[in-house]
Design a protein around this motif. Structure first.
Motif, PDB file in Angstrom:
ATOM      1  N   SER A 164       0.846  -1.189   0.000  1.00 34.34           N
ATOM      2  CA  SER A 164       0.000   0.000   0.000  1.00 34.34           C
ATOM      3  C   SER A 164       0.878   1.233   0.000  1.00 34.34           C
ATOM      4  N   GLY A 165       0.607   2.162  -0.904  1.00 30.13           N
ATOM      5  CA  GLY A 165       1.387   3.387  -0.983  1.00 30.13           C
ATOM      6  C   GLY A 165       0.804   4.327  -2.019  1.00 30.13           C
ATOM      7  N   LEU A 166       1.383   5.508  -2.108  1.00 31.77           N
ATOM      8  CA  LEU A 166       0.898   6.491  -3.080  1.00 31.77           C
ATOM      9  C   LEU A 166       1.333   6.142  -4.503  1.00 31.77           C
ATOM     10  N   GLU A 167       2.357   5.281  -4.631  1.00 29.91           N
ATOM     11  CA  GLU A 167       2.820   4.826  -5.941  1.00 29.91           C
ATOM     12  C   GLU A 167       2.938   3.303  -5.930  1.00 29.91           C
ATOM     13  N   VAL A 168       2.836   2.700  -7.097  1.00 28.93           N
ATOM     14  CA  VAL A 168       2.966   1.255  -7.236  1.00 28.93           C
ATOM     15  C   VAL A 168       4.439   0.863  -7.148  1.00 28.93           C
ATOM     16  N   ASP A 169       4.737  -0.186  -6.397  1.00 29.67           N
ATOM     17  CA  ASP A 169       6.093  -0.721  -6.285  1.00 29.67           C
ATOM     18  C   ASP A 169       6.379  -1.600  -7.505  1.00 29.67           C
ATOM     19  N   THR A 170       7.378  -1.215  -8.306  1.00 27.14           N
ATOM     20  CA  THR A 170       7.664  -1.948  -9.543  1.00 27.14           C
ATOM     21  C   THR A 170       8.286  -3.319  -9.281  1.00 27.14           C
ATOM     22  N   THR A 171       8.755  -3.565  -8.050  1.00 24.17           N
ATOM     23  CA  THR A 171       9.337  -4.878  -7.725  1.00 24.17           C
ATOM     24  C   THR A 171       8.323  -5.788  -7.025  1.00 24.17           C
ATOM     25  N   PHE A 172       7.074  -5.345  -6.957  1.00 24.04           N
ATOM     26  CA  PHE A 172       6.067  -6.057  -6.177  1.00 24.04           C
ATOM     27  C   PHE A 172       5.870  -7.498  -6.642  1.00 24.04           C
ATOM     28  N   GLU A 173       5.737  -7.711  -7.934  1.00 27.72           N
ATOM     29  CA  GLU A 173       5.469  -9.061  -8.429  1.00 27.72           C
ATOM     30  C   GLU A 173       6.626  -9.999  -8.122  1.00 27.72           C
ATOM     31  N   GLU A 174       7.858  -9.529  -8.293  1.00 30.12           N
ATOM     32  CA  GLU A 174       9.028 -10.353  -7.989  1.00 30.12           C
ATOM     33  C   GLU A 174       9.053 -10.727  -6.503  1.00 30.12           C
ATOM     34  N   GLN A 175       8.784  -9.744  -5.640  1.00 30.59           N
ATOM     35  CA  GLN A 175       8.775 -10.000  -4.195  1.00 30.59           C
ATOM     36  C   GLN A 175       7.696 -11.015  -3.818  1.00 30.59           C
ATOM     37  N   SER A 176       6.502 -10.827  -4.367  1.00 26.78           N
ATOM     38  CA  SER A 176       5.397 -11.721  -4.016  1.00 26.78           C
ATOM     39  C   SER A 176       5.632 -13.129  -4.550  1.00 26.78           C
ATOM     40  N   ASN A 177       6.210 -13.261  -5.729  1.00 30.66           N
ATOM     41  CA  ASN A 177       6.497 -14.589  -6.275  1.00 30.66           C
ATOM     42  C   ASN A 177       7.454 -15.357  -5.371  1.00 30.66           C
ATOM     43  N   TRP A 178       8.449 -14.668  -4.840  1.00 30.73           N
ATOM     44  CA  TRP A 178       9.402 -15.323  -3.938  1.00 30.73           C
ATOM     45  C   TRP A 178       8.668 -15.847  -2.708  1.00 30.73           C
ATOM     46  N   PHE A 179       7.794 -15.029  -2.129  1.00 31.96           N
ATOM     47  CA  PHE A 179       7.056 -15.438  -0.935  1.00 31.96           C
ATOM     48  C   PHE A 179       6.119 -16.600  -1.256  1.00 31.96           C
ATOM     49  N   PHE A 180       5.426 -16.534  -2.393  1.00 29.90           N
ATOM     50  CA  PHE A 180       4.516 -17.613  -2.786  1.00 29.90           C
ATOM     51  C   PHE A 180       5.275 -18.926  -2.973  1.00 29.90           C
ATOM     52  N   ASP A 181       6.398 -18.865  -3.684  1.00 28.20           N
ATOM     53  CA  ASP A 181       7.152 -20.086  -3.992  1.00 28.20           C
ATOM     54  C   ASP A 181       7.717 -20.743  -2.741  1.00 28.20           C
ATOM     55  N   ALA A 182       7.922 -19.952  -1.685  1.00 25.68           N
ATOM     56  CA  ALA A 182       8.494 -20.492  -0.448  1.00 25.68           C
ATOM     57  C   ALA A 182       7.481 -21.283   0.372  1.00 25.68           C
ATOM     58  N   VAL A 183       6.192 -21.168   0.058  1.00 23.49           N
ATOM     59  CA  VAL A 183       5.166 -21.938   0.768  1.00 23.49           C
ATOM     60  C   VAL A 183       5.122 -23.342   0.175  1.00 23.49           C
ATOM     61  N   GLN A 184       5.419 -24.339   1.000  1.00 29.23           N
ATOM     62  CA  GLN A 184       5.523 -25.712   0.526  1.00 29.23           C
ATOM     63  C   GLN A 184       4.755 -26.652   1.439  1.00 29.23           C
ATOM     64  N   ILE A 185       4.508 -27.861   0.921  1.00 30.04           N
ATOM     65  CA  ILE A 185       3.861 -28.908   1.698  1.00 30.04           C
ATOM     66  C   ILE A 185       4.941 -29.713   2.413  1.00 30.04           C
ATOM     67  N   PRO A 186       4.791 -29.965   3.724  1.00 30.96           N
ATOM     68  CA  PRO A 186       5.800 -30.750   4.438  1.00 30.96           C
ATOM     69  C   PRO A 186       5.958 -32.145   3.844  1.00 30.96           C
ATOM     70  N   LYS A 187       7.058 -32.774   4.166  1.00 30.89           N
ATOM     71  CA  LYS A 187       7.303 -34.132   3.689  1.00 30.89           C
ATOM     72  C   LYS A 187       6.234 -35.078   4.234  1.00 30.89           C
ATOM     73  N   PRO A 188       5.906 -36.140   3.482  1.00 32.55           N
ATOM     74  CA  PRO A 188       4.791 -37.021   3.857  1.00 32.55           C
ATOM     75  C   PRO A 188       4.885 -37.615   5.251  1.00 32.55           C
ATOM     76  N   GLN A 189       6.100 -37.845   5.771  1.00 37.57           N
ATOM     77  CA  GLN A 189       6.206 -38.485   7.073  1.00 37.57           C
ATOM     78  C   GLN A 189       5.828 -37.564   8.218  1.00 37.57           C
ATOM     79  N   GLU A 190       5.693 -36.262   7.949  1.00 39.17           N
ATOM     80  CA  GLU A 190       5.296 -35.354   9.014  1.00 39.17           C
ATOM     81  C   GLU A 190       3.793 -35.454   9.240  1.00 39.17           C
TER      82      GLU A 190
END
Length: 207
Positions: A164-190
């Protein structure tokens, strides 16, 4: 447990002390999901409950702030893409009611994740109260990834990233993709669980 809590109100204040700040990319391990804090300096963990975890970052005393997080919600194990879309819109309207926010652009599409069934929503919104004040109009840029958990039955989760800001962050998509990709499913034995509380085995690590 329909608690997809988005994070408009969970803003950090300018009096955060240095010890509150997380190192970039800290791991948080839960029985249901593993995730990382955003990959940048200045973020704090502002909330951890049985259904969600929230990170915030504010740029000085300006209007620029960021919010990222993950929340669990109930969904039918055999839910179709159409049913997921309906649930997505229901949660979205709960988080961004039309009387408070004006949507200026929005797109929903299938995510390109190969490991689970997800929908991606990308939107820009402004505060309804600032429509007549163009010089002070805060722009909310939001990306939300809605997924059906591939292992934990009847569980969905949403991954949110917002600037949120008065201007759009041009790096926003890159930042969000990194955060999204880091969400993973634990290994099956957990063990399976639908809990994200620190008392229910949330653990963080810089490694």
């Amino acid at each position: 447990m329909n608690k997809s809590v988005f994070f408009v109100a969970a803003l950090i204040t300018s009096n955060a002390i240095a010890s509150d700040f997380l190192s970039p990319g800290v791991w948080f391990n839960t029985p249901t999901l593993t995730l990382r804090s955003p990959n940048a300096d200045g973020w704090v963990k502002s909330k951890a409950s049985s259904s969600s975890i929230v990170f915030n970052k504010r740029i000085g005393k300006s209007n620029d702030y960021y919010t990222a997080g993950v929340a669990l919600f109930k969904i039918k194990g055999n839910a179709t893409t159409e049913e997921m879309s309906v649930e997505l819109e229901r949660l979205w309207q709960k988080n961004f009611p039309s009387e408070k926010f004006v949507t200026t652009s929005s797109e929903v599409k299938n995510s390109d994740r190969k490991d689970m069934n997800c929908l991606l929503k990308q939107s820009q919104l402004t505060d309804a109260s600032t429509q007549e004040k163009p010089n002070s109009k805060v722009i909310h840029t939001v990306r939300s990834l809605y997924c059906k958990h591939p292992v934990s039955i009847n569980t969905g989760f949403v991954v949110n990233y917002m600037h949120s800001g008065l201007e759009v962050d041009t790096t926003f998509e890159e930042q969000s993709n990194w955060f999204f990709d880091a969400v993973q499913i634990p290994k099956p034995q957990e063990p399976e669980s639908s809990s994200m509380t620190e008392s229910s085995n949330i653990k963080s690590s810089d490694k």
